[in-house]
Scaffold this motif. Structure first.
Motif, PDB file in Angstrom:
ATOM      1  N   ASP A 157      12.389 -80.582 -76.896  1.00  0.00           N
ATOM      2  CA  ASP A 157      12.099 -79.937 -75.616  1.00  0.00           C
ATOM      3  C   ASP A 157      12.083 -81.023 -74.535  1.00  0.00           C
ATOM      4  O   ASP A 157      11.771 -82.179 -74.808  1.00  0.00           O
ATOM      5  N   CYS A 158      12.403 -80.638 -73.310  1.00  0.00           N
ATOM      6  CA  CYS A 158      12.464 -81.619 -72.227  1.00  0.00           C
ATOM      7  C   CYS A 158      11.079 -82.129 -71.836  1.00  0.00           C
ATOM      8  O   CYS A 158      10.928 -83.224 -71.320  1.00  0.00           O
ATOM      9  N   HIS A 159      10.062 -81.313 -72.078  1.00  0.00           N
ATOM     10  CA  HIS A 159       8.690 -81.730 -71.779  1.00  0.00           C
ATOM     11  C   HIS A 159       8.088 -82.372 -73.013  1.00  0.00           C
ATOM     12  O   HIS A 159       8.310 -81.926 -74.126  1.00  0.00           O
ATOM     13  N   HIS A 160       7.287 -83.409 -72.774  1.00  0.00           N
ATOM     14  CA  HIS A 160       6.622 -84.044 -73.906  1.00  0.00           C
ATOM     15  C   HIS A 160       5.708 -83.031 -74.596  1.00  0.00           C
ATOM     16  O   HIS A 160       4.927 -82.343 -73.936  1.00  0.00           O
ATOM     17  N   GLY A 161       5.808 -82.923 -75.905  1.00  0.00           N
ATOM     18  CA  GLY A 161       4.966 -81.993 -76.654  1.00  0.00           C
ATOM     19  C   GLY A 161       3.594 -82.580 -76.871  1.00  0.00           C
ATOM     20  O   GLY A 161       3.214 -82.934 -77.989  1.00  0.00           O
ATOM     21  N   ASP A 162       2.828 -82.650 -75.777  1.00  0.00           N
ATOM     22  CA  ASP A 162       1.527 -83.325 -75.861  1.00  0.00           C
ATOM     23  C   ASP A 162       0.558 -82.604 -76.787  1.00  0.00           C
ATOM     24  O   ASP A 162      -0.324 -83.221 -77.378  1.00  0.00           O
ATOM     25  N   GLY A 163       0.756 -81.279 -76.938  1.00  0.00           N
ATOM     26  CA  GLY A 163      -0.111 -80.518 -77.835  1.00  0.00           C
ATOM     27  C   GLY A 163       0.121 -80.908 -79.289  1.00  0.00           C
ATOM     28  O   GLY A 163      -0.817 -81.209 -80.029  1.00  0.00           O
ATOM     29  N   ASP A 182      11.206 -88.519 -69.150  1.00  0.00           N
ATOM     30  CA  ASP A 182      10.138 -89.494 -68.913  1.00  0.00           C
ATOM     31  C   ASP A 182       8.953 -88.857 -68.181  1.00  0.00           C
ATOM     32  O   ASP A 182       9.123 -88.237 -67.137  1.00  0.00           O
ATOM     33  N   GLY A 183       7.772 -89.036 -68.751  1.00  0.00           N
ATOM     34  CA  GLY A 183       6.559 -88.431 -68.220  1.00  0.00           C
ATOM     35  C   GLY A 183       6.212 -88.852 -66.805  1.00  0.00           C
ATOM     36  O   GLY A 183       5.423 -88.203 -66.128  1.00  0.00           O
ATOM     37  N   ARG A 184       6.818 -89.944 -66.349  1.00  0.00           N
ATOM     38  CA  ARG A 184       6.559 -90.369 -64.966  1.00  0.00           C
ATOM     39  C   ARG A 184       7.283 -89.463 -63.980  1.00  0.00           C
ATOM     40  O   ARG A 184       7.067 -89.521 -62.779  1.00  0.00           O
ATOM     41  N   THR A 185       8.191 -88.600 -64.520  1.00  0.00           N
ATOM     42  CA  THR A 185       8.981 -87.739 -63.637  1.00  0.00           C
ATOM     43  C   THR A 185       8.799 -86.261 -63.923  1.00  0.00           C
ATOM     44  O   THR A 185       9.437 -85.422 -63.293  1.00  0.00           O
ATOM     45  N   LEU A 186       7.971 -85.906 -64.909  1.00  0.00           N
ATOM     46  CA  LEU A 186       7.889 -84.489 -65.290  1.00  0.00           C
ATOM     47  C   LEU A 186       6.581 -84.182 -66.014  1.00  0.00           C
ATOM     48  O   LEU A 186       6.011 -85.047 -66.674  1.00  0.00           O
ATOM     49  N   PRO A 188       4.237 -82.960 -68.953  1.00  0.00           N
ATOM     50  CA  PRO A 188       2.823 -83.138 -68.618  1.00  0.00           C
ATOM     51  C   PRO A 188       2.467 -84.580 -68.288  1.00  0.00           C
ATOM     52  O   PRO A 188       1.308 -84.865 -68.031  1.00  0.00           O
ATOM     53  N   GLY A 189       3.448 -85.482 -68.256  1.00  0.00           N
ATOM     54  CA  GLY A 189       3.171 -86.854 -67.834  1.00  0.00           C
ATOM     55  C   GLY A 189       2.952 -87.820 -68.978  1.00  0.00           C
ATOM     56  O   GLY A 189       3.039 -89.028 -68.799  1.00  0.00           O
ATOM     57  N   THR A 190       2.674 -87.298 -70.140  1.00  0.00           N
ATOM     58  CA  THR A 190       2.415 -88.170 -71.289  1.00  0.00           C
ATOM     59  C   THR A 190       3.716 -88.447 -72.049  1.00  0.00           C
ATOM     60  O   THR A 190       4.789 -88.068 -71.618  1.00  0.00           O
ATOM     61  N   GLY A 191       3.592 -89.125 -73.196  1.00  0.00           N
ATOM     62  CA  GLY A 191       4.759 -89.377 -74.045  1.00  0.00           C
ATOM     63  C   GLY A 191       5.413 -90.705 -73.758  1.00  0.00           C
ATOM     64  O   GLY A 191       6.636 -90.842 -73.840  1.00  0.00           O
ATOM     65  N   GLY A 203       2.089 -95.270 -85.940  1.00  0.00           N
ATOM     66  CA  GLY A 203       3.521 -95.264 -86.242  1.00  0.00           C
ATOM     67  C   GLY A 203       4.038 -93.917 -86.701  1.00  0.00           C
ATOM     68  O   GLY A 203       5.227 -93.770 -86.971  1.00  0.00           O
ATOM     69  N   THR A 204       3.160 -92.896 -86.777  1.00  0.00           N
ATOM     70  CA  THR A 204       3.666 -91.562 -87.136  1.00  0.00           C
ATOM     71  C   THR A 204       3.714 -90.656 -85.911  1.00  0.00           C
ATOM     72  O   THR A 204       3.892 -89.457 -86.017  1.00  0.00           O
ATOM     73  N   THR A 205       3.539 -91.270 -84.731  1.00  0.00           N
ATOM     74  CA  THR A 205       3.845 -90.587 -83.472  1.00  0.00           C
ATOM     75  C   THR A 205       4.858 -91.475 -82.765  1.00  0.00           C
ATOM     76  O   THR A 205       4.607 -92.672 -82.615  1.00  0.00           O
ATOM     77  N   ILE A 206       5.997 -90.895 -82.409  1.00  0.00           N
ATOM     78  CA  ILE A 206       7.050 -91.680 -81.765  1.00  0.00           C
ATOM     79  C   ILE A 206       7.501 -90.950 -80.510  1.00  0.00           C
ATOM     80  O   ILE A 206       7.792 -89.756 -80.565  1.00  0.00           O
ATOM     81  N   ASN A 207       7.547 -91.676 -79.395  1.00  0.00           N
ATOM     82  CA  ASN A 207       7.982 -91.061 -78.143  1.00  0.00           C
ATOM     83  C   ASN A 207       9.212 -91.765 -77.585  1.00  0.00           C
ATOM     84  O   ASN A 207       9.263 -92.989 -77.535  1.00  0.00           O
TER      85      ASN A 207
END
Lengths: 442, 556
Positions: A157-163, A182-186, A188-191, A203-207
């Motif tokens: 998805d284009c938005h970071h899946g922060d959930g 990039d979260g700096r441009t969209l 929810p801002g994270t990722g 290491g089991t979360t990769i952005n």
């Protein structure tokens, strides 16, 4: 009479759980409205997709409250933060999981709405159009009912899946990889690339935060250089694709240049067992073609003719600077992934690692304050404790004893529960005891 | 008086019905090489001693087009397909003169790219050179905008017949539309010759009543209407039995029909008394079509299914190696097994005993056990197929939360048993299912009765897009401008009116014009922050069933 039927037999059998919820919307003008999957259905029907040998359409199941409470802390309770549509959408992913796990089909695609990847561990309401994390509900359902250990979720998805990231932040058995704008441009801002997971699951979360205007070339490069090697290294038993479709060049709320053909290529490369629709709001110009492309690619069928109507008039070539940037980004992500394997500073086992979080629910306009404590543990994922308060709920507590918890973490979980119930500090307390399959709200 | 005729695989049945019920029936052997022969014979037989001028309506169910398609006795057709992006239309190639013409219409009905006239001219030239006289024109999303089909149709003014995709059905399904329109053109000449011949023979017998053709959905269409949509006459056989069962039994609840013949067993389902309809259309000769049909399934178990013993496993069917031994056949069948265990006492029971004894000698299993196991085997197959079919219906996809939570669940507890060996199996079927089993009278000619009493059916799909200001009813060839404030009530009213007008134009009696709205969807179309229009779909039908006049005379 001659007919090339042999080409049109699915190489991988595919179950499509299609539920467009034609009678549900967040509100009439909201992107998440009745019309969202209408043109997708028209396209799939007109193409005769469900007549292709090896592609079958299924009705979703409906998720039970236990299915939700196994995954989330819901305050004040599940019924207050969900509607039937959320339970059916989550039930759609459960159906998709059953189809694959019971070997009824090789692969499945939950083409359901509403989406879920912005719903976090604690739920006070809706954020990013999501109440319930439908992938997470599916993952927890799979782990409870089937002997599956390692699962990878690749979120396109284009938005970071922060959930999803939040739910699996401390879980080393679930690899979460997100490719997003990039979260700096969209929202929810994270990722960002330094978000790599909690102390027990580094290491089991990769952005992979891609720059605006990334085209097919950039997405496929990130797949090739980062996603596939990390998957190969992690060796998941199952791969799940959070198949958001808002990277599309025509999407009204994002800034990417991905095409239906690109999505189909990505799908073929990823070779996920289960795909779940997430976002994607270019409902006429993108979704019909992207969903067709994903469906054909998952079934191993020829998708080379799938194009958007305006595809040939668009210049979707990627700027050289962007290509250069993505190359560097890929190297950085891989480097950090490798660093996670090296020993690093960590608290002694038996101590709590504490995070303070402020969460905004944009859809329901709720503000939440959290104090999240995870027991550092070498034996298991560690007992999790979340104290939470929001503009709609007084202080509440969630305690999770993880799947395959060690004896210490199990005991600690019940100590926390006894302590919480003996006072009146918390309005509501929810226990998730995965060892004993107990999901209780006090 | 109502005359019904059903051409079957083995027999052709005809009946005449009036106030006193079935007043004449006949069964003659089907003459496959020339169907007119057996049809005329059946007409003559059944009309013996009856004043032909009293016949009010003739309904005919034939296998003419079905057989022509299966046996590939079709005329060469020039097929022009404009696909646009999606699945490569080359995959749907059918016939020997299949041409893909570039051009694109999207799901909203917007013309994205024009037809490639150069390709079209080239294709036309090729067909003309081969002296092709019938054509099929199909474009993707032509039910949203038929402009490409209409353009090519105009170019074919010198053809004998052009089968145009969007007039087949309002449904979306490009590959099915191609196959349906192709079959329609391929059997057109054959069917028309046949239909004129039928009219002639009825005239010569003194029958002046209107003639109708039975369709796979259990409804009829007037013969003159069917001449431009002959494909609608395929696979009407099972539907004839279903409607016959409805005529013989007053079905009001969920139920199952089993039509057990010599070779096979047809299964159909009823929901609250109405026969269930296949979602998209019927499949014929490896091609799915848009021809609406009842939901029926044929399985290879019947009274004459041959019994086989393999080691300790006793099976029956799907082959039929001739009649039962009781009737002079050479191989023991289910009928023989029923004779041996004493459920029935049918013709030569000693021969049945002999047949099963020979199996006993070969296998070492007692004849009684073989008989019992063969029957159990056959019943299990029927039971499992019925259950699978019910399950399939109940797990049909639904698209709204309302339907998901409140949708109808099919729970039949009654079986209507028809066909030759129906009575003989009733006891065992009752035991196996634990349901109520009914065997109506005249069950052997239920098919012809069904043909006689079937009412005319039509179904339409109205599509309105208020942003584009377009309204289409594809299979009635309606394509008009509508105002932007057109709403869902207007659409329901218009759908009903178009249907009424059509029924009137083809001469359907006023009492039979009962329109049922099946589905209404109305979506707000939003662009950015504004509602740009409404996307409305109304699906309505005259549902398959029994003519009201016949309900009166059959007292149901």
């Amino acid at each position: 009479m001659q007919r090339y039927t042999e080409d049109m037999k699915a190489k991988s059998t595919l179950g499509v759980v299609f539920f467009p919820a034609f009678d549900w919307a967040i509100h009439p003008l909201h992107p998440e409205r009745e019309e969202r999957l209408l043109y997708t259905l028209d396209q799939l029907n007109e193409e005769g997709v469900f007549d292709i040998e090896g592609i079958y359409q299924y009705k979703p199941d409906i998720a039970s409250y236990d299915d939700i409470m196994r995954t989330h802390f819901c305050f004040p309770d599940v019924s207050k933060v969900t509607t039937q549509s959320h339970l059916i959408s989550a039930g759609g992913t459960i159906k998709a999981a059953n189809l694959v796990m019971d070997h009824i089909v090789n692969k499945s695609f939950a083409l359901v709405r509403p989406p879920g990847h912005h719903a976090m561990k604690v739920v006070h309401g809706a954020r990013g159009f999501c109440n319930i994390n439908i992938e997470a509900v599916m993952v927890e359902y799979i782990r409870e009912h089937y002997p599956v250990k390692k699962i990878a979720i690749v979120d396109t998805d284009c938005h970071h899946g922060d959930g999803t990231q939040d739910i699996y932040w401390h879980d080393r058995d679930v690899l979460y990889i997100s490719m997003h704008q990039d979260g700096r441009t969209l929202y929810p801002g994270t990722g960002a690339i330094h978000e790599l997971g909690g102390p027990n699951a580094l290491g089991t979360t990769i952005n992979i935060p891609l720059p605006p205007n990334t085209s097919d070339e950039g997405f496929l490069m990130a797949m090739q250089r980062v996603v596939l090697p990390i998957l190969k290294d992690f060796k998941p038993d199952i791969i799940i694709n959070s198949a958001g479709q808002d990277n599309h060049y025509s999407d009204p709320i994002t800034n990417m240049n991905f095409s239906a053909l690109g999505y189909a290529q990505l799908t073929e490369m990823l070779n996920a067992d289960i795909a779940v629709l997430e976002g994607g709001y270019s409902i006429q110009g993108a979704l019909p073609y992207v969903n067709l492309g994903i469906t054909l690619a998952m079934a191993g069928l020829d998708y080379s003719y799938v194009h958007e109507p305006d595809y040939s008039q668009k210049d979707l070539s990627q700027d050289k600077e962007i290509t250069k940037y993505i190359k560097r980004l890929c190297d950085q992500v891989l480097k950090r992934y490798e660093e996670c394997k090296k020993p690093s500073f960590k608290l002694m086992p038996g101590n709590y690692d504490v995070r303070k979080k402020e969460i905004y629910y944009d859809t329901d306009n709720i503000r939440e304050m959290q104090l999240e404590s995870i027991m550092v543990c070498d034996e298991c994922r560690g007992v999790l404790k979340i104290e939470t308060t929001s503009t709609v709920n007084p202080l509440c507590l969630g305690i999770e004893i993880p799947l395959n918890a060690c004896d210490r973490c199990q005991k600690e979980g019940y100590r926390l529960l006894d302590h919480a119930l003996s006072g009146d500090r918390y309005k509501y307390v929810q226990l998730i005891d995965r060892r004993n399959k107990k999901y209780v709200l006090y | 008086m109502y005359l019904g005729l059903d051409v079957g695989g083995t027999h052709t049945d005809a009946v005449i019905i009036d106030k006193s019920g079935v007043i004449a029936h006949t069964k003659v052997a089907t003459t496959h090489h020339n169907l007119l022969e057996c049809i005329n014979e059946a007409f003559k037989n059944v009309l013996t001693g009856i004043d032909p001028s009293h016949i009010k309506r003739v309904n005919l169910s034939t296998t003419l087009t079905t057989n022509a398609i299966i046996e590939n006795k079709c005329e060469e057709v020039g097929i022009f397909v404009s696909g646009g992006p999606g699945i490569n239309p080359a995959h749907y190639s059918i016939g020997n003169y299949y041409f893909i013409i570039d051009g694109q219409i999207d799901h909203r009905g917007t013309e994205i790219t024009l037809l490639n006239l150069h390709q079209l001219e080239k294709a036309l030239k090729k067909c003309r050179k081969k002296d092709i006289k019938v054509y099929t024109v199909v474009s993707k999303f032509s039910t949203r905008n038929p402009i490409h089909e209409q353009y090519i149709q105009q170019k074919l003014s010198d053809a004998d017949f052009v089968s145009v995709g969007h007039t087949m059905s309002g449904n979306l399904n490009f590959p099915r539309r191609i196959a349906t329109a192709y079959y329609n053109a391929a059997v057109w000449r054959l069917y028309n010759t046949f239909s004129y011949a039928i009219e002639e023979s009825l005239k010569s017998l003194g029958v002046i009543a209107p003639v109708n053709i039975l369709k796979a959905d259990g409804g009829t269409i007037p013969l003159h209407v069917s001449r431009s949509i002959p494909v609608e006459s395929i696979l009407s056989g099972p539907a004839a039995s279903v409607i016959g069962t409805m005529a013989l039994c007053n079905i009001t609840q969920d139920a199952v029909m089993l039509d057990i013949g010599g070779t096979s067993c047809d299964i159909a389902l009823f929901a609250d008394g109405a026969p269930l309809i296949e979602k998209d259309g019927i499949r014929l000769n490896t091609h799915n079509t848009l021809v609406r049909s009842l939901k029926t399934k044929s399985i290879g178990i019947g009274g004459d299914s041959a019994i086989k013993v393999d080691g300790t496993a006793v099976t029956a069917g799907p082959q039929r190696l001739g009649m039962s031994m009781a009737e002079g056949g050479q191989n023991p069948t289910i009928i023989d097994a029923l004779n041996v265990i004493g459920t029935i006492n049918f013709k030569n029971t000693a021969r049945s005993q002999e047949g099963l004894s020979s199996l006993e000698k070969k296998s070492g299993i007692p004849a009684q056990t073989i008989a019992q196991q063969a029957i159990t085997y056959a019943l299990d197959i029927i039971y499992n197929e019925v259950m699978a079919m019910i399950d399939e219906v109940n797990s049909r996809p639904v698209y709204t939360i309302h339907e998901f939570l409140k949708g109808k669940v099919l729970q039949p507890k009654t079986i209507y048993l028809i066909g030759g060996p129906a009575k003989t199996l009733a006891f065992h079927i009752t035991q196996r299912f634990g349901w109520n089993v009914k065997v109506p009278p005249y069950s052997q000619v239920a098919n012809a009765i069904g043909a006689a009493v079937a009412r005319t059916t039509v179904d339409i799909e109205l599509f309105a897009d208020t942003q584009r200001c377009r309204l289409l009813v594809p299979n009635l060839n309606v394509n008009i401008r509508i105002p932007q404030d057109y709403d869902v009530d207007n659409a329901i009213e218009d759908a009903t009116n178009y249907m009424m007008q059509f029924l009137e134009s083809i001469g359907v009696d006023e009492r039979e014009r009962q329109i049922e709205i099946l589905q209404v969807y109305a979506f707000n179309m939003v662009d950015g922050f504004e509602t740009t229009g409404k996307n409305i779909r109304v699906h309505c039908q005259v549902k398959p069933g029994i003519l009201h006049q016949c309900r009166d005379i059959l007292k149901i």
